[in-house]
Design an enzyme around this catalytic site. Structure first.
Site, PDB file in Angstrom:
ATOM      1  N   ASP A  71      -3.373  -1.884 -11.546  1.00 53.13           N
ATOM      2  CA  ASP A  71      -4.601  -1.374 -10.937  1.00 53.13           C
ATOM      3  C   ASP A  71      -5.456  -2.602 -10.641  1.00 53.13           C
ATOM      4  OD1 ASP A  71      -7.018  -0.332 -10.242  1.00 53.13           O
ATOM      5  OD2 ASP A  71      -7.222   0.977 -11.988  1.00 53.13           O
ATOM      6  N   ASN A  98      -4.300  -5.965   0.509  1.00 58.13           N
ATOM      7  CA  ASN A  98      -4.209  -4.800   1.395  1.00 58.13           C
ATOM      8  C   ASN A  98      -4.680  -3.504   0.738  1.00 58.13           C
ATOM      9  OD1 ASN A  98      -2.846  -3.001   3.597  1.00 58.13           O
ATOM     10  ND2 ASN A  98      -1.920  -2.366   1.653  1.00 58.13           N
ATOM     11  N   TYR A 164     -17.143   2.741   1.714  1.00 62.80           N
ATOM     12  CA  TYR A 164     -16.050   2.100   2.449  1.00 62.80           C
ATOM     13  C   TYR A 164     -16.575   1.028   3.406  1.00 62.80           C
ATOM     14  CZ  TYR A 164     -11.723   1.653   5.121  1.00 62.80           C
ATOM     15  OH  TYR A 164     -10.598   1.172   5.729  1.00 62.80           O
ATOM     16  N   LYS A 168     -15.916  -3.061   3.115  1.00 63.10           N
ATOM     17  CA  LYS A 168     -15.211  -3.842   4.142  1.00 63.10           C
ATOM     18  C   LYS A 168     -16.105  -4.949   4.706  1.00 63.10           C
ATOM     19  CE  LYS A 168     -11.212  -1.761   3.913  1.00 63.10           C
ATOM     20  NZ  LYS A 168     -10.025  -2.484   3.405  1.00 63.10           N
TER      21      LYS A 168
HETATM   22  C1  BGC Z   1      -9.783   3.919   7.968  1.00 64.25           C
HETATM   23  C2  BGC Z   1      -9.082   5.015   8.723  1.00 64.25           C
HETATM   24  C3  BGC Z   1      -9.749   5.238  10.074  1.00 64.25           C
HETATM   25  C4  BGC Z   1      -9.928   3.937  10.820  1.00 64.25           C
HETATM   26  C5  BGC Z   1     -10.711   4.102  12.114  1.00 64.25           C
HETATM   27  C6  BGC Z   1      -9.859   2.705   8.850  1.00 64.25           C
HETATM   28  O1  BGC Z   1     -10.474   1.650   8.189  1.00 64.25           O
HETATM   29  O2  BGC Z   1      -9.080   3.637   6.777  1.00 64.25           O
HETATM   30  O3  BGC Z   1      -9.095   6.205   7.959  1.00 64.25           O
HETATM   31  O4  BGC Z   1      -8.951   6.108  10.852  1.00 64.25           O
HETATM   32  O5  BGC Z   1     -10.589   3.011  10.007  1.00 64.25           O
HETATM   33  O6  BGC Z   1     -11.923   4.771  11.926  1.00 64.25           O
END
Ligand code: BGC
Length: 266
Positions: A71, A98, A164, A168
């Site tokens: 993990d 990744n 998210y 990123k």
């Molecule tokens: C996400 C996907 C999404 C894509 C475009 C990615 O970073 O993991 O779920 O489809 O971005 O929005």
């Protein structure tokens, strides 16, 4: 010679039991690299079984492959995983950060803090833990490449996915800062930012005709990407073909960040 040659290189790909990670593992192996397939152990053993299958198909290409459960959100588990890589491969030349999750969709004020933290713990802390262990080795060896798999959402806001997008955006700054720290030590750190790549992570979208139509409107190339299109870019960046490339996050997104709504009018 124009050639993506990774013969004799030893790579670790996190989250390589499925999706983009699996495709990256394949691309590196096709270029000649030995690959350690990291996965997150789950109670049903599904990821372990998938990782074994991935490793078996890598060996068919003629390279060494190992599977390593860890993990990555846990610094101690990552430390152990790198000790295993030392004993299995005798070192590491390529790390591909990744492993990542989109997380539970919820607007900020409706979200559960534990869900939010988990996304950051995997996507950002996980990459940091692995980079830290890899760089101890790479800076000593004065040689190595780290590829961080970001997303178009390093720059595109995404309602319901604040953890998210934050993870990123932060990962991309980690790429740049580590690239700056290591540029004179023989190490390169780069990012790859995929757009909508057809994998399990977004299956709910591509499985639903209305949602897919909506998604395609956001992609000038008018199609989803294939995992191998990410794999190829990672292999290229990890190779000496990219020997003077350190720091950028390379978009592989069919034009998703190009304000597709401006194709007409404006
Ligand atoms: C996400 C996907 C999404 C894509 C475009 C990615 O970073 O993991 O779920 O489809 O971005 O929005």
């Amino acid at each position: 010679m124009i050639n993506i040659d990774l013969k004799g290189k030893r790579a670790l790909v996190t989250g390589a039991s499925s999706g983009i990670g699996e495709a990256i593992a394949h691309a590196l192996a096709q270029a000649g690299a030995d690959v350690a397939v990291n996965y997150l152990a789950d109670p049903a053993g599904r990821n372990a079984a998938n990782a074994e299958q991935v490793a078996a198909s890598l060996r068919q290409v003629g390279v060494r492959a190992a599977t390593l459960a860890a993990d990555i959100a846990d610094a101690g588990e990552v430390e152990k995983m790198f000790t295993q890589i030392d004993s299995t491969f005798g070192g590491i030349d390529i790390l591909v950060n990744n492993a990542g999750i989109d997380g539970v969709a919820a607007r900020c004020w409706e979200s559960n803090p534990d869900d939010w933290y988990r996304v950051i713990q995997i996507n950002l802390f996980g990459a940091y833990h692995c980079a830290r262990e890899a760089l101890k080795r790479m800076t000593t060896a004065r040689h190595g490449v780290i590829v961080n798999i970001s997303s178009v959402h390093e720059s595109i806001p995404w309602s319901g996915y604040s953890a998210y997008t934050c993870s990123k955006a932060a990962l991309t700054m980690l790429t740049q800062t580590l690239a700056q720290e290591t540029a004179d030590l023989g190490v390169r750190v780069v990012g790859v930012a995929p757009g909508a790549i057809k994998t399990e992570i977004n299956e709910a979208v591509w499985n639903d005709p209305d949602m897919l139509r909506d998604l395609l409107r956001k992609i000038p190339a008018n199609r989803m990407g294939k995992p191998e299109e990410i794999g190829r870019m990672v292999a290229l960046l990890a190779s000496d073909m990219a020997s003077y490339v350190t720091g950028p996050s390379v978009l592989v997104d069919g034009g998703m960040v190009l304000y597709p709504s401006f194709r007409h009018g404006g």
